[in-house]
Design an enzyme around this catalytic site. Structure first.
Site, short mmCIF file in Angstrom:
data_model
loop_
_atom_site.label_atom_id
_atom_site.label_comp_id
_atom_site.label_asym_id
_atom_site.label_seq_id
_atom_site.Cartn_x
_atom_site.Cartn_y
_atom_site.Cartn_z
N ARG A 26 -9.78 1.66 8.73
CA ARG A 26 -9.37 0.30 9.05
C ARG A 26 -10.45 -0.44 9.83
NH1 ARG A 26 -3.54 1.05 8.73
NH2 ARG A 26 -2.37 -0.81 9.25
N ARG A 33 10.93 -7.51 5.18
CA ARG A 33 10.86 -6.07 4.89
C ARG A 33 11.81 -5.27 5.79
NH1 ARG A 33 5.09 -2.94 4.75
NH2 ARG A 33 5.09 -3.11 7.01
N LYS A 63 0.82 -1.22 0.00
CA LYS A 63 0.00 0.00 0.00
C LYS A 63 0.85 1.26 0.00
CE LYS A 63 -2.52 -0.43 3.71
NZ LYS A 63 -2.00 -1.70 4.20
N ARG A 90 11.09 -2.76 11.02
CA ARG A 90 10.06 -2.09 11.82
C ARG A 90 9.72 -2.98 12.99
NH1 ARG A 90 4.99 -0.12 8.16
NH2 ARG A 90 3.81 -0.92 9.93
N ARG A 99 -1.04 -8.63 13.50
CA ARG A 99 -1.55 -7.57 12.61
C ARG A 99 -2.44 -8.17 11.52
NH1 ARG A 99 3.62 -5.20 10.61
NH2 ARG A 99 2.42 -3.73 9.41
P1 AMP Z 1 0.56 0.88 8.77
O1 AMP Z 1 1.81 1.63 8.51
O2 AMP Z 1 -0.60 1.35 7.93
O3 AMP Z 1 0.76 -0.62 8.69
O4 AMP Z 1 0.14 1.19 10.29
C1 AMP Z 1 0.99 0.89 11.36
C2 AMP Z 1 0.22 0.92 12.68
O5 AMP Z 1 -0.35 2.22 12.88
C3 AMP Z 1 -0.97 -0.03 12.76
O6 AMP Z 1 -0.60 -1.36 13.11
C4 AMP Z 1 -1.80 0.65 13.86
O7 AMP Z 1 -1.22 0.43 15.13
C5 AMP Z 1 -1.61 2.12 13.51
N1 AMP Z 1 -2.65 2.59 12.54
C6 AMP Z 1 -2.43 3.01 11.27
N2 AMP Z 1 -3.58 3.36 10.69
C7 AMP Z 1 -4.56 3.17 11.62
C8 AMP Z 1 -5.98 3.33 11.62
N3 AMP Z 1 -6.65 3.76 10.52
N4 AMP Z 1 -6.64 3.05 12.77
C9 AMP Z 1 -6.01 2.62 13.86
N5 AMP Z 1 -4.68 2.40 13.92
C10 AMP Z 1 -3.95 2.68 12.81
#
Ligand code: AMP
Length: 204
Positions: free
Chosen positions: A88, A127, A13, A138, A149
């Site tokens: 989400r 990654r 993404k 990460r 996740r």
């Molecule tokens: P990502 O980089 O999109 O994988 O997001 C990393 C982390 O940020 C996720 O595992 C959540 O802890 C938090 N996060 C990102 N977007 C959201 C969202 N829309 N709602 C809640 N937590 C989020």
């Protein structure tokens, strides 16, 4: 164009969001990136959300939705945006619809990147990001957190695709392949040619 990019962790993404937003001339807004920047900057928001990110859990809606609402009200998002990692959950999708209605806007298209789970686990465990010139993993890409996740995605986020399908906004694309190949599929599904001109959305 106002677009939401959906897909499980590891679907690509972030990469596709940057490329597609660049072609369309709209900001790519990643909630994960905003949270991570706040965690590393040790801001109040960062301190509030760090435990959720570390555990691979969703940050509570009241924090996330308010943050996105403020971001969408900024001038650069007025004529379009691409949201990466938001919404989400169904409540977030409903609150996004309400926030956009308040701004006199609506979404044009929701694009779901589809990748099977074995491939996701493989991608996420390998990654790495570059931080200060060094390759680092990460924290939430560690194997136990990856599994969690993916579970959170299945339980809370996967239903969001059905929500948008019901609204007639969803396009699903196969996100396995070379980056350029996936970008072409995405642009086709958005009804946009390679120059970022909007046309008729492709039949999906
Ligand atoms: P990502 O980089 O999109 O994988 O997001 C990393 C982390 O940020 C996720 O595992 C959540 O802890 C938090 N996060 C990102 N977007 C959201 C969202 N829309 N709602 C809640 N937590 C989020």
């Amino acid at each position: 164009m106002r677009i939401v990019l959906l897909g499980p962790p590891g679907a690509g993404k972030g990469t596709q969001a940057q490329i597609i937003a660049g072609k369309l001339g709209v900001p790519a807004i990643s909630t994960g990136d905003i949270f991570r920047a706040n965690v590393s900057g040790q801001t109040d928001l960062g301190k509030q959300v760090k435990t959720y990110l570390d555990a691979g859990n969703l940050v509570p809606d009241e924090i996330t939705v308010a943050m996105v609402k403020d971001r969408l009200a900024e001038a650069d998002a007025e004529s379009g945006f691409l949201l990466d990692g938001f919404p989400r959950s169904i409540p977030q999708a409903e609150q996004l619809r309400d926030s956009l209605t308040d701004l006199g806007q609506e979404l044009d298209r929701v694009l779901e990147l589809v990748v099977d789970e074995d491939e996701l686990v493989r991608r996420l465990s390998g990654r790495r990001m570059i931080v200060d010139g060094k390759e680092v993993q990460r924290d939430d890409d560690k194997p136990e957190t990856v599994r969690h996740r993916l579970h959170v995605y299945r339980e809370q986020t996967a239903p969001v695709a059905g929500f948008y399908e019901g609204e007639g906004l969803l396009a699903r694309i196969d996100a396995i392949g070379e980056i350029e190949e996936v970008t072409s599929r995405a642009l086709r599904a958005l009804g946009v040619d390679g120059n970022g001109e909007a046309g008729q959305p492709a039949a999906v």
